[in-house]
Design a protein around this motif. Sequence first.
Motif, PDB file in Angstrom:
ATOM      1  N   GLY A 111       0.786  -1.221   0.000  1.00  0.00           N
ATOM      2  CA  GLY A 111       0.000   0.000   0.000  1.00  0.00           C
ATOM      3  C   GLY A 111       0.818   1.270   0.000  1.00  0.00           C
ATOM      4  N   ARG A 112       2.133   1.151   0.017  1.00  0.00           N
ATOM      5  CA  ARG A 112       2.966   2.356   0.119  1.00  0.00           C
ATOM      6  C   ARG A 112       4.017   2.468  -0.983  1.00  0.00           C
ATOM      7  NH1 ARG A 112       7.414   4.030   3.830  1.00  0.00           N
ATOM      8  NH2 ARG A 112       7.245   6.285   4.087  1.00  0.00           N
ATOM      9  N   VAL A 113       4.439   1.328  -1.550  1.00  0.00           N
ATOM     10  CA  VAL A 113       5.528   1.333  -2.530  1.00  0.00           C
ATOM     11  C   VAL A 113       4.989   1.447  -3.952  1.00  0.00           C
ATOM     12  CG1 VAL A 113       7.384  -0.053  -3.548  1.00  0.00           C
ATOM     13  CG2 VAL A 113       7.109   0.044  -1.056  1.00  0.00           C
ATOM     14  N   ILE A 114       5.664   2.279  -4.755  1.00  0.00           N
ATOM     15  CA  ILE A 114       5.452   2.352  -6.198  1.00  0.00           C
ATOM     16  C   ILE A 114       6.732   1.842  -6.842  1.00  0.00           C
ATOM     17  CG2 ILE A 114       5.103   3.881  -8.175  1.00  0.00           C
ATOM     18  CD1 ILE A 114       3.486   5.713  -6.291  1.00  0.00           C
ATOM     19  N   ALA A 115       6.606   0.807  -7.679  1.00  0.00           N
ATOM     20  CA  ALA A 115       7.778   0.147  -8.246  1.00  0.00           C
ATOM     21  C   ALA A 115       8.073   0.634  -9.656  1.00  0.00           C
ATOM     22  CB  ALA A 115       7.577  -1.364  -8.256  1.00  0.00           C
ATOM     23  N   HIS A 116       9.360   0.826  -9.926  1.00  0.00           N
ATOM     24  CA  HIS A 116       9.847   1.217 -11.252  1.00  0.00           C
ATOM     25  C   HIS A 116      10.911   0.223 -11.696  1.00  0.00           C
ATOM     26  CE1 HIS A 116       7.928   5.224 -11.012  1.00  0.00           C
ATOM     27  NE2 HIS A 116       8.217   5.137  -9.725  1.00  0.00           N
ATOM     28  N   PRO A 117      11.152   0.111 -13.001  1.00  0.00           N
ATOM     29  CA  PRO A 117      12.212  -0.786 -13.465  1.00  0.00           C
ATOM     30  C   PRO A 117      13.585  -0.229 -13.111  1.00  0.00           C
ATOM     31  CG  PRO A 117      11.389   0.492 -15.295  1.00  0.00           C
ATOM     32  CD  PRO A 117      10.484   0.798 -14.127  1.00  0.00           C
ATOM     33  N   GLU A 118      14.559  -1.099 -13.107  1.00  0.00           N
ATOM     34  CA  GLU A 118      15.922  -0.649 -12.840  1.00  0.00           C
ATOM     35  C   GLU A 118      16.488   0.137 -14.018  1.00  0.00           C
ATOM     36  OE1 GLU A 118      20.064  -2.443 -10.972  1.00  0.00           O
ATOM     37  OE2 GLU A 118      18.665  -3.806 -11.957  1.00  0.00           O
ATOM     38  N   VAL A 119      16.124  -0.282 -15.237  1.00  0.00           N
ATOM     39  CA  VAL A 119      16.687   0.334 -16.447  1.00  0.00           C
ATOM     40  C   VAL A 119      15.590   0.568 -17.474  1.00  0.00           C
ATOM     41  CG1 VAL A 119      18.393   0.113 -18.302  1.00  0.00           C
ATOM     42  CG2 VAL A 119      18.844  -0.941 -16.071  1.00  0.00           C
ATOM     43  N   ASN A 120      15.649   1.707 -18.138  1.00  0.00           N
ATOM     44  CA  ASN A 120      14.885   1.961 -19.362  1.00  0.00           C
ATOM     45  C   ASN A 120      15.868   1.942 -20.531  1.00  0.00           C
ATOM     46  OD1 ASN A 120      12.359   2.278 -18.210  1.00  0.00           O
ATOM     47  ND2 ASN A 120      12.448   4.505 -18.155  1.00  0.00           N
ATOM     48  N   TRP A 121      15.589   1.103 -21.499  1.00  0.00           N
ATOM     49  CA  TRP A 121      16.411   1.045 -22.717  1.00  0.00           C
ATOM     50  C   TRP A 121      15.606   1.724 -23.827  1.00  0.00           C
ATOM     51  CZ3 TRP A 121      19.942  -3.614 -24.083  1.00  0.00           C
ATOM     52  CH2 TRP A 121      20.615  -3.379 -25.285  1.00  0.00           C
ATOM     53  N   TYR A 122      16.059   2.892 -24.252  1.00  0.00           N
ATOM     54  CA  TYR A 122      15.344   3.665 -25.275  1.00  0.00           C
ATOM     55  C   TYR A 122      15.827   3.250 -26.665  1.00  0.00           C
ATOM     56  CZ  TYR A 122      13.537   6.580 -21.549  1.00  0.00           C
ATOM     57  OH  TYR A 122      12.889   7.014 -20.417  1.00  0.00           O
ATOM     58  N   PHE A 123      14.884   3.237 -27.615  1.00  0.00           N
ATOM     59  CA  PHE A 123      15.220   2.819 -28.969  1.00  0.00           C
ATOM     60  C   PHE A 123      14.442   3.654 -29.983  1.00  0.00           C
ATOM     61  CE2 PHE A 123      11.526   0.333 -27.753  1.00  0.00           C
ATOM     62  CZ  PHE A 123      10.766   0.239 -28.915  1.00  0.00           C
ATOM     63  N   ASP A 124      14.720   3.467 -31.237  1.00  0.00           N
ATOM     64  CA  ASP A 124      14.152   4.149 -32.389  1.00  0.00           C
ATOM     65  C   ASP A 124      14.917   5.450 -32.648  1.00  0.00           C
ATOM     66  OD1 ASP A 124      12.683   4.884 -34.562  1.00  0.00           O
ATOM     67  OD2 ASP A 124      10.729   4.515 -33.671  1.00  0.00           O
ATOM     68  N   GLN A 125      14.330   6.620 -32.440  1.00  0.00           N
ATOM     69  CA  GLN A 125      15.026   7.852 -32.795  1.00  0.00           C
ATOM     70  C   GLN A 125      16.164   8.202 -31.841  1.00  0.00           C
ATOM     71  OE1 GLN A 125      12.296  11.105 -33.554  1.00  0.00           O
ATOM     72  NE2 GLN A 125      12.117  10.415 -35.665  1.00  0.00           N
ATOM     73  N   SER A 126      16.100   7.698 -30.620  1.00  0.00           N
ATOM     74  CA  SER A 126      17.185   7.865 -29.653  1.00  0.00           C
ATOM     75  C   SER A 126      17.492   6.501 -29.059  1.00  0.00           C
ATOM     76  CB  SER A 126      16.790   8.842 -28.533  1.00  0.00           C
ATOM     77  OG  SER A 126      16.536  10.128 -29.047  1.00  0.00           O
ATOM     78  N   THR A 127      18.779   6.234 -28.834  1.00  0.00           N
ATOM     79  CA  THR A 127      19.194   4.950 -28.266  1.00  0.00           C
ATOM     80  C   THR A 127      20.113   5.213 -27.082  1.00  0.00           C
ATOM     81  OG1 THR A 127      19.086   3.930 -30.454  1.00  0.00           O
ATOM     82  CG2 THR A 127      20.258   2.722 -28.732  1.00  0.00           C
TER      83      THR A 127
END
Length: 261
Positions: free
Chosen positions: A119-135
Motif C-alpha cells: 500500500g505504500r511502494v510504487i515500483a519502477h524498473p531498474e533500467v529503461n532502454w530507449y530505442f528508435d530515434q534515440s538509443t
Amino acid sequence: MTEQAVDVTAIMLAHAEGPMAGPAFHSLLDAVAHAREAGLIVETLVLLDNPDAATAEAFGAAERYGVRVEQVSYGDHPLVRNHAAAQVSRGYIAFLDGDDLWGENWLVEAHRLCETDPGRVIAHPEVNWYFDQSTYLYFLPDQTDPEFDVYSYIRVANPWDALCMAPVAAYQDIAHIKRSLAEGFAFDDWHWNMETLVAGYVHRVAPDTIHFKRRRAGSQFAAASANKSLPRATPIMDYEWLRQHEDSGRPHAVGDVRSAD
C-alpha cells in the motif's frame, strides 16, 4: 473487473502505434504468463483510445488470449489511465504503453517489491532502454538511496515515467491531470510522481528489471517537450512546504497530504 482476489491488473494503452503494438502486446502476454507461473493472479486489459486501423488490427485476436479490449475516445493518455484505474478494485496496477515493451520478469519483481511495504511502494524498473530515434540507457533512481535527493531533483526534472506498478489507491486517489499544451501544461507522469510523494508513497526500483521504451517524433512526450510545457503546480514546488517537510524529520504517511496553505 472480476471480484476475485486479483494481485495485479496489467493494462496496455494504445492509440496510433500501428505494427509496433504487436510486439508490445506480446511482451505484456509474456510478462503475464511468467507472473501466473509464479502464482500471481493477473488480469489484463487493453484500452484503445481513438485507435487508427493498424493499431486496432494489432489487437484483433486479443480476446483469444483472455485479454479484454475496450475502445474509448479521450484523445489523452492521462484521462485513459484514470478511466482504467476506475475499473480496478484491488491489488496493483501496472501500465504499459502501446509501443513499449516489458521485460518478462517485470510483473513478478515489481509485485515482490511492492509487497515489502504493501500500500505504500510504487515500483519502477531498474533500467529503461530507449530505442528508435534515440538509443540510450537510463538507470532509474530509488527514492531510498541516500545519495538521491528526490525533493530537489523532482522540482527540476522527472526521475520516473508512467510505466510503473502502484497500489490501486494511488491511481484512484491521485488522478492523472489532463494535458493542455495551449496553456503550457503537460507531463502528467511528472505531476503524478510529485503528488504521490506528497501523499507519502515511496518510489522504489525493482532490481534486475528492464523496460524498452520507444522514442519517436510525434509522441505526446515529444509534443510537450517541443512546446516547452511544464507540469501543473504541486506542494513540492513550494519552498515553504519543503521546509516543513524537512523540519518534520519524517516522511509523510500515505494520505497525509500537506501544503503551505
